[in-house]
Write a protein that holds these residues in place. Structure first.
Motif, short mmCIF file in Angstrom:
data_model
loop_
_atom_site.label_atom_id
_atom_site.label_comp_id
_atom_site.label_asym_id
_atom_site.label_seq_id
_atom_site.Cartn_x
_atom_site.Cartn_y
_atom_site.Cartn_z
N ASP A 145 39.93 54.33 43.37
CA ASP A 145 40.02 52.87 43.37
C ASP A 145 40.35 52.38 44.78
O ASP A 145 41.15 53.00 45.48
N PRO A 170 41.20 48.06 40.26
CA PRO A 170 40.27 48.91 39.52
C PRO A 170 38.82 48.65 39.93
O PRO A 170 38.45 47.53 40.26
N THR A 172 36.37 49.92 37.87
CA THR A 172 35.59 50.17 36.66
C THR A 172 35.44 48.91 35.81
O THR A 172 36.28 48.01 35.85
#
Length: 184
Positions: A145, A170, A172
């Motif tokens: 990250d 993050p 994702t």
């Protein structure tokens, strides 16, 4: 209490040295449409169109009046200030951003609402936060990250200061997939 007595906060990791600058911001005279944000992110990441958002919330402590607005931030052209040049480091890029001029009417409406609370009794609160959602460039490590640092420039007459210390964000999507940049 007057609206200028509002508490101005940024969630997450605000440096102690930035607290006086935040506390000194006057919501009555501040034009959030003129606010600039800068994000320092690793070179392996980019900030797509929806990659940075300014979130403003205002409320009455003893009432049900409240409002939150989210403004997507768009790139600012031009050279970075001396402050930003001093914060840049090898392997990182500083992205300068501001509220999209197309959002000016919505920003003006939010400001009018905020100022309308001034006449109401009781304590008021104002929260300001910047969220970032970088995307991963092709060939970069999808298992790491990025660490970003966020800076704020309240007006064109002032320089930036650190709003949020370097922190991981993050990379994702909610489904666990890495968020890759779309080639343009």
């Amino acid at each position: 209490m007057s609206l200028s007595g509002l508490l101005l906060t940024a969630c997450l990791s605000v440096p102690v040295t930035s607290m006086p600058r935040l506390a000194g911001l006057d919501p009555v005279t501040m034009d959030a449409a003129g606010v600039e944000v800068a994000v320092r992110a690793p070179d392996d990441y980019d900030l797509p169109e929806d990659g940075a958002i300014l979130v403003l919330s205002v409320w009455r402590e003893d009432g049900d009046e409240g409002r939150e607005e989210r403004f997507e931030l768009v790139p600012v052209s031009g050279a970075p200030s001396e402050f930003l040049q001093d914060r840049n480091k090898q392997g990182f890029t500083i992205h300068r951003l501001h509220v999209d001029r197309a959002d000016a009417p919505r920003m003006a409406d939010f400001r009018a609402y905020m100022l309308s609370l001034k006449e109401m009794p009781g304590q008021k609160g104002l929260s300001m936060n910047v969220t970032t959602r970088p995307c991963l460039k092709a060939g970069a490590n999808p298992f790491k990250d990025p660490r970003v640092e966020i800076y704020l420039r309240p007006t064109q007459d002032e320089d930036y200061f650190t709003l949020i210390k370097e922190r991981k964000v993050p990379i994702t999507w909610p489904n666990g997939e890495a968020r890759y940049c779309v080639a343009s």
